[in-house]
Design an enzyme around this catalytic site. Structure first.
Site, PDB file in Angstrom:
ATOM      1  N   ASN A   1       0.828  -1.203   0.000  1.00 53.81           N
ATOM      2  CA  ASN A   1       0.000   0.000   0.000  1.00 53.81           C
ATOM      3  C   ASN A   1       0.864   1.256   0.000  1.00 53.81           C
ATOM      4  OD1 ASN A   1      -1.976  -1.885   0.213  1.00 53.81           O
ATOM      5  ND2 ASN A   1      -2.366  -1.562   2.388  1.00 53.81           N
ATOM      6  N   VAL A   2       0.289   2.325  -0.546  1.00 57.63           N
ATOM      7  CA  VAL A   2       1.041   3.582  -0.657  1.00 57.63           C
ATOM      8  C   VAL A   2       0.422   4.654   0.244  1.00 57.63           C
ATOM      9  CG1 VAL A   2       1.799   3.075  -3.025  1.00 57.63           C
ATOM     10  CG2 VAL A   2      -0.346   4.333  -2.674  1.00 57.63           C
ATOM     11  N   ASP A   3      -0.441   4.219   1.193  1.00 58.68           N
ATOM     12  CA  ASP A   3      -1.265   5.168   1.950  1.00 58.68           C
ATOM     13  C   ASP A   3      -0.660   5.639   3.266  1.00 58.68           C
ATOM     14  OD1 ASP A   3      -1.675   2.924   3.670  1.00 58.68           O
ATOM     15  OD2 ASP A   3      -3.521   2.372   2.617  1.00 58.68           O
TER      16      ASP A   3
ATOM     17  N   HIS B   1       5.716  -0.834  -2.897  1.00 59.57           N
ATOM     18  CA  HIS B   1       5.278  -0.113  -4.109  1.00 59.57           C
ATOM     19  C   HIS B   1       5.420   1.399  -3.944  1.00 59.57           C
ATOM     20  CE1 HIS B   1       2.725  -3.815  -5.469  1.00 59.57           C
ATOM     21  NE2 HIS B   1       3.986  -3.925  -5.795  1.00 59.57           N
TER      22      HIS B   1
ATOM     23  N   CYS C   1      13.752  18.194 -12.410  1.00 60.89           N
ATOM     24  CA  CYS C   1      14.868  18.596 -11.534  1.00 60.89           C
ATOM     25  C   CYS C   1      14.959  17.752 -10.260  1.00 60.89           C
ATOM     26  CB  CYS C   1      14.752  20.082 -11.183  1.00 60.89           C
ATOM     27  SG  CYS C   1      13.449  20.450  -9.986  1.00 60.89           S
TER      28      CYS C   1
ATOM     29  N   CYS D   1       6.350  21.718 -11.046  1.00 61.07           N
ATOM     30  CA  CYS D   1       7.404  22.260 -10.187  1.00 61.07           C
ATOM     31  C   CYS D   1       7.700  23.705 -10.622  1.00 61.07           C
ATOM     32  CB  CYS D   1       8.624  21.372 -10.410  1.00 61.07           C
ATOM     33  SG  CYS D   1      10.100  21.830  -9.549  1.00 61.07           S
TER      34      CYS D   1
ATOM     35  N   CYS E   1      10.350  24.748 -11.676  1.00 65.99           N
ATOM     36  CA  CYS E   1      11.221  24.681 -12.859  1.00 65.99           C
ATOM     37  C   CYS E   1      10.426  24.399 -14.132  1.00 65.99           C
ATOM     38  CB  CYS E   1      12.303  23.615 -12.664  1.00 65.99           C
ATOM     39  SG  CYS E   1      11.733  21.926 -12.988  1.00 65.99           S
TER      40      CYS E   1
ATOM     41  N   ASN F   1      -7.868 -12.812   5.451  1.00 68.56           N
ATOM     42  CA  ASN F   1      -8.518 -12.282   4.246  1.00 68.56           C
ATOM     43  C   ASN F   1     -10.007 -12.590   4.309  1.00 68.56           C
ATOM     44  OD1 ASN F   1      -9.212 -11.727   1.396  1.00 68.56           O
ATOM     45  ND2 ASN F   1      -6.993 -11.821   1.048  1.00 68.56           N
TER      46      ASN F   1
ATOM     47  N   GLU G   1     -11.535 -13.648   1.731  1.00 70.56           N
ATOM     48  CA  GLU G   1     -11.707 -14.844   0.893  1.00 70.56           C
ATOM     49  C   GLU G   1     -10.375 -15.525   0.641  1.00 70.56           C
ATOM     50  OE1 GLU G   1     -11.972 -12.580  -3.372  1.00 70.56           O
ATOM     51  OE2 GLU G   1     -13.754 -12.566  -2.076  1.00 70.56           O
TER      52      GLU G   1
HETATM   53  P1  OAD Z   1      -6.163  -6.425  -4.309  1.00 69.65           P
HETATM   54  O1  OAD Z   1      -7.205  -5.412  -4.554  1.00 69.65           O
HETATM   55  O2  OAD Z   1      -5.656  -7.206  -5.468  1.00 69.65           O
HETATM   56  O3  OAD Z   1      -6.685  -7.475  -3.237  1.00 69.65           O
HETATM   57  C1  OAD Z   1      -7.294  -7.075  -2.045  1.00 69.65           C
HETATM   58  C2  OAD Z   1      -7.454  -8.298  -1.169  1.00 69.65           C
HETATM   59  O4  OAD Z   1      -7.962  -7.868   0.068  1.00 69.65           O
HETATM   60  C3  OAD Z   1      -8.425  -9.352  -1.732  1.00 69.65           C
HETATM   61  O5  OAD Z   1      -7.849 -10.635  -1.560  1.00 69.65           O
HETATM   62  C4  OAD Z   1      -9.673  -9.184  -0.831  1.00 69.65           C
HETATM   63  O6  OAD Z   1     -10.356 -10.425  -0.637  1.00 69.65           O
HETATM   64  C5  OAD Z   1      -9.055  -8.698   0.451  1.00 69.65           C
HETATM   65  N1  OAD Z   1      -9.912  -7.863   1.285  1.00 69.65           N
HETATM   66  C6  OAD Z   1     -10.824  -6.922   0.917  1.00 69.65           C
HETATM   67  N2  OAD Z   1     -11.361  -6.300   1.979  1.00 69.65           N
HETATM   68  C7  OAD Z   1     -10.757  -6.838   3.078  1.00 69.65           C
HETATM   69  C8  OAD Z   1     -10.847  -6.611   4.482  1.00 69.65           C
HETATM   70  N3  OAD Z   1     -11.658  -5.678   4.997  1.00 69.65           N
HETATM   71  N4  OAD Z   1     -10.066  -7.348   5.306  1.00 69.65           N
HETATM   72  C9  OAD Z   1      -9.220  -8.297   4.814  1.00 69.65           C
HETATM   73  N5  OAD Z   1      -9.094  -8.560   3.494  1.00 69.65           N
HETATM   74  C10 OAD Z   1      -9.834  -7.835   2.636  1.00 69.65           C
HETATM   75  O7  OAD Z   1      -4.974  -5.665  -3.532  1.00 69.65           O
HETATM   76  P2  OAD Z   1      -3.432  -6.047  -3.433  1.00 69.65           P
HETATM   77  O8  OAD Z   1      -3.238  -7.496  -3.234  1.00 69.65           O
HETATM   78  O9  OAD Z   1      -2.836  -5.133  -2.442  1.00 69.65           O
HETATM   79  O10 OAD Z   1      -0.011  -2.359  -7.331  1.00 69.65           O
HETATM   80  O11 OAD Z   1      -2.925  -5.649  -4.877  1.00 69.65           O
HETATM   81  C11 OAD Z   1      -1.558  -5.712  -5.138  1.00 69.65           C
HETATM   82  C12 OAD Z   1      -1.144  -4.598  -6.067  1.00 69.65           C
HETATM   83  O12 OAD Z   1      -2.004  -4.569  -7.210  1.00 69.65           O
HETATM   84  C13 OAD Z   1      -1.290  -3.211  -5.506  1.00 69.65           C
HETATM   85  O13 OAD Z   1      -0.230  -2.821  -4.667  1.00 69.65           O
HETATM   86  C14 OAD Z   1      -1.320  -2.364  -6.753  1.00 69.65           C
HETATM   87  C15 OAD Z   1      -2.286  -3.192  -7.551  1.00 69.65           C
HETATM   88  O14 OAD Z   1      -2.214  -3.072  -8.914  1.00 69.65           O
HETATM   89  C16 OAD Z   1       0.428  -1.280  -7.986  1.00 69.65           C
HETATM   90  O15 OAD Z   1      -0.250  -0.291  -8.141  1.00 69.65           O
HETATM   91  C17 OAD Z   1       1.834  -1.398  -8.514  1.00 69.65           C
END
Ligand code: OAD
Length: 249
Positions: A104-106, A121, A132, A150, A152, A215, A217
């Site tokens: 996550n980027v948050d 990421h 720059c 920017c 520049c 998760n 699921e």
């Molecule tokens: P995904 O959106 O692919 O997957 C989210 C996962 O979280 C799924 O398996 C859901 O079942 C689960 N989920 C949803 N709500 C939940 C909750 N409240 N509690 C627990 N689990 C929950 O997200 P990422 O796996 O993070 O990359 O995706 C990986 C990367 O794909 C991201 O970092 C991003 C994206 O493209 C870039 O942008 C480079």
């Protein structure tokens, strides 16, 4: 793989000398940030190759900002850590978790109190001028004209990893090292579908670590390498696991 066995999960964490976590978008859903895949996911609305690929950003930064990034800025500005993030911070405070590797980027793990967070990421908290290399915090950007520029004249870009870009080498190397060293890994809220992040739990497992997956699921990891699957939202499951550990003292 065993399901919803908090006692076994707590046993694993108690006997582990080094535990790390790999988190994904799912852990931030209860903070109001949509995931990427599945129902309500961002990639259902936006084509990632049109809005999250570096070539698209270089070609059409104005369009990427207008359609995708402006809304992301607003969403992230409002987001606060939820009980899933706080639970991982509690685990660190209890000496049960050393490092969070997040896709996550948050910035919500740091906001919750985890002190060692690897941003696999990158981060959306900072932007860099593509001409720059001047850096600004995202909240300092002038968004009255898009894309933000920017002084520049160059265009700013977020310091997160776009599709088509490499993982920051330090993040990749450290994560791989930790995966080899750890005795247990918590895999929270990730679909485990994007490489190379999705390989981290498998690397840990290959050297003997236990895998606890949290998760809503099952994922491609669940029947392949997961030892304990705890089904439910991160905001409920992580605090329940913390409570299970606390009663053990
Ligand atoms: P995904 O959106 O692919 O997957 C989210 C996962 O979280 C799924 O398996 C859901 O079942 C689960 N989920 C949803 N709500 C939940 C909750 N409240 N509690 C627990 N689990 C929950 O997200 P990422 O796996 O993070 O990359 O995706 C990986 C990367 O794909 C991201 O970092 C991003 C994206 O493209 C870039 O942008 C480079």
């Amino acid at each position: 793989m065993i399901k919803n066995d908090y006692s076994t999960a707590a046993d694993i964490l108690t006997s582990s000398r080094k535990t790390i976590a790999l988190t994904g978008a799912g852990i931030s859903v209860e903070s109001g940030i949509p995931p990427f895949r599945g129902k309500g996911g961002m990639w259902e609305i936006y084509d990632p190759f049109e809005f999250a690929h570096i070539d698209s950003y270089l070609r059409q930064p104005e369009k990427v900002w207008q359609v995708f990034l402006s809304e992301l800025v607003n969403t992230l500005n409002q987001a606060k850590p939820n009980n899933g993030h706080k639970g991982l911070a509690d685990l660190e405070a209890m000496g049960r978790l050393s490092t969070v590797v997040t896709q996550n980027v948050d910035g919500l793990h740091q906001a919750a109190g985890n002190s060692d967070v690897i941003e696999f990421h990158g981060t959306f908290a900072w932007h860099q001028c593509m001409s720059c290399q001047n850096r600004l915090e995202t909240h300092e950007l002038d968004l009255s004209a898009l894309p933000p520029r920017c002084g520049c004249g160059g265009i700013f870009r977020p310091e997160c990893v776009f599709f088509g870009e490499m993982i920051p080498p330090d993040a990749l190397e450290r994560s791989n090292q930790l995966a080899i060293q750890c005795d247990a890994i918590l895999v929270v809220g990730t679909s485990a579908s994007v490489q190379p992040a999705a390989m981290i739990p498998g690397i840990a497992k290959s050297v003997g670590a236990k895998v606890i997956e949290i998760n809503l699921e099952e994922t491609p990891l669940t029947h392949r390498i997961t030892d304990v699957f705890l089904g439910g939202s991160a905001g409920e499951v992580v605090p329940r696991l913390v409570s299970e550990l606390k009663v053990r003292g």
